[in-house]
Design an enzyme around this catalytic site. Structure first.
Site, PDB file in Angstrom:
ATOM      1  N   THR A  18       0.837  -1.199   0.000  1.00 56.59           N
ATOM      2  CA  THR A  18       0.000   0.000   0.000  1.00 56.59           C
ATOM      3  C   THR A  18       0.875   1.253   0.000  1.00 56.59           C
ATOM      4  O   THR A  18       2.052   1.220   0.344  1.00 56.59           O
ATOM      5  CB  THR A  18      -0.945   0.027   1.205  1.00 56.59           C
ATOM      6  OG1 THR A  18      -0.180   0.151   2.411  1.00 56.59           O
ATOM      7  CG2 THR A  18      -1.791  -1.248   1.264  1.00 56.59           C
ATOM      8  N   GLY A  19       0.264   2.367  -0.394  1.00 58.53           N
ATOM      9  CA  GLY A  19       0.982   3.634  -0.390  1.00 58.53           C
ATOM     10  C   GLY A  19       2.029   3.739  -1.475  1.00 58.53           C
ATOM     11  O   GLY A  19       3.138   4.216  -1.233  1.00 58.53           O
ATOM     12  N   SER A  21       2.458   5.645  -4.690  1.00 63.56           N
ATOM     13  CA  SER A  21       1.894   6.683  -5.559  1.00 63.56           C
ATOM     14  C   SER A  21       2.926   7.668  -6.082  1.00 63.56           C
ATOM     15  O   SER A  21       2.599   8.507  -6.924  1.00 63.56           O
ATOM     16  CB  SER A  21       0.800   7.458  -4.819  1.00 63.56           C
ATOM     17  OG  SER A  21       1.321   8.067  -3.651  1.00 63.56           O
ATOM     18  N   ILE A  26       8.721   5.517  -0.421  1.00 60.67           N
ATOM     19  CA  ILE A  26       9.136   4.228   0.135  1.00 60.67           C
ATOM     20  C   ILE A  26       8.340   3.094  -0.495  1.00 60.67           C
ATOM     21  O   ILE A  26       8.888   2.036  -0.817  1.00 60.67           O
ATOM     22  CB  ILE A  26       8.965   4.241   1.664  1.00 60.67           C
ATOM     23  CG1 ILE A  26       9.969   5.202   2.303  1.00 60.67           C
ATOM     24  CG2 ILE A  26       9.139   2.833   2.246  1.00 60.67           C
ATOM     25  CD1 ILE A  26       9.769   5.408   3.793  1.00 60.67           C
ATOM     26  N   SER A 162       6.523   5.640  12.483  1.00 65.33           N
ATOM     27  CA  SER A 162       7.537   6.651  12.161  1.00 65.33           C
ATOM     28  C   SER A 162       8.291   7.116  13.396  1.00 65.33           C
ATOM     29  O   SER A 162       8.714   8.269  13.472  1.00 65.33           O
ATOM     30  CB  SER A 162       6.886   7.864  11.469  1.00 65.33           C
ATOM     31  OG  SER A 162       6.266   7.494  10.269  1.00 65.33           O
ATOM     32  N   TYR A 175      -1.283  12.611  12.957  1.00 64.36           N
ATOM     33  CA  TYR A 175      -0.380  11.620  12.365  1.00 64.36           C
ATOM     34  C   TYR A 175       0.373  10.855  13.454  1.00 64.36           C
ATOM     35  O   TYR A 175       0.438   9.622  13.442  1.00 64.36           O
ATOM     36  CB  TYR A 175       0.599  12.335  11.438  1.00 64.36           C
ATOM     37  CG  TYR A 175       1.660  11.445  10.841  1.00 64.36           C
ATOM     38  CD1 TYR A 175       1.373  10.578   9.799  1.00 64.36           C
ATOM     39  CD2 TYR A 175       2.978  11.490  11.306  1.00 64.36           C
ATOM     40  CE1 TYR A 175       2.343   9.767   9.236  1.00 64.36           C
ATOM     41  CE2 TYR A 175       3.962  10.696  10.753  1.00 64.36           C
ATOM     42  CZ  TYR A 175       3.640   9.840   9.722  1.00 64.36           C
ATOM     43  OH  TYR A 175       4.616   9.040   9.184  1.00 64.36           O
TER      44      TYR A 175
END
Length: 267
Positions: A18-19, A21, A26, A162, A175
């Site tokens: 996923t992620g 784009s 990453i 993170s 976040y």
């Protein structure tokens, strides 16, 4: 799984990442690494989020991203999905199973990031950040486990935080709080799936140069890194590839801080 001089090969594996784009991101580096190792990969993106940010969408759009990974075809599939929708995680997994018959590896690399301090934070953004970062990670893991065939060895779930468990992020509370939940869920998800031979681990990659930071922040953070530079997406990708391989089958329930010696106390 075959092994060659360049490391573990994954020519019998199917992964969802996923992620994915932006070519600077990453997720893109992870997908490229797994494809290079022979895996079949379905990538998820949600470019409207990038469009809202200062760094913007990939200059070439998703067409360039997919082309850089070898193009949509037998070994690469793509789905756009907004994880603010609670049904989206299941749809992403269903798309991968429809394409490849099964999924062996889930890599939940996606994230929603909006800067809000304590005076600025809103209920709406807290809810949205949790939905995308936390809830979707749990529901993706649930959907992965539901389709997983226990007769296939090497089930892997790899999540992303993170470093919120190591240092504060007061200027980005939604976040930080929602990604911090990933650290907290890792051990419980790992225990829930351990008897099925599925490992669950989380990667904290530390500061990684994906093009989002301005020159001032880049220089400031670089002073806190012994190498004098930020991490690179491909360095994260190599760790993820190893965690996804059979070589990591004894590692589960861990948050791996791969930060290059990041010294948070350096001003």
């Amino acid at each position: 799984m075959a092994i060659d001089d360049d490391g573990p090969m994954m020519d019998d594996k199917v992964a969802v990442v996923t992620g994915v784009s932006r070519r600077a991101g990453i997720g893109y580096a992870i997908a490229r690494e797994l494809l290079a190792q022979g895996a079949k990969v379905l990538v998820q993106s949600w470019t409207p989020h990038d469009a809202e940010q200062t760094w913007g969408e990939d200059p070439g759009g998703m067409e360039a991203v997919l082309a850089g990974l070898g193009g949509d075809g037998d070994r690469l599939r793509h789905v756009a999905a907004d994880f603010a929708d609670p049904e989206a995680p299941a749809r992403v997994m269903e798309r991968a199973v429809a394409a490849y018959g099964h999924v062996d590896v889930l890599i939940a690399n996606h994230a929603r990031s909006v800067r809000q301090s304590l005076t600025e934070v809103t209920a709406a953004e807290l809810d949205l950040a949790w939905a995308v970062n936390g809830r979707a990670s749990v529901l993706l893991t649930q959907a992965f486990a539901a389709q997983y065939d226990d007769r296939r060895p090497g089930g892997r779930v790899i999540l992303f935080t993170s470093g919120q468990h190591l240092g504060p992020m007061p200027g980005e509370l939604p976040y930080a709080i929602s990604k911090g939940a990933i650290q907290q869920m890792t051990l419980s998800l790992a225990d829930a799936l351990a008897d099925r031979g599925i490992t669950v681990n989380t990667v904290n990659p530390g500061p990684v140069d994906t093009g989002w930071a301005d020159a001032e922040l880049t220089a400031h953070v670089s002073r806190s890194l012994p190498a004098g530079r930020w991490g690179r997406p491909e360095e994260v990708a190599r760790l993820v590839r190893w965690l996804a391989s059979d070589e990591a089958n004894w590692i589960t329930g861990q948050v791996i801080n791969s930060e290059g010696g990041f010294r948070r106390w350096v001003s």
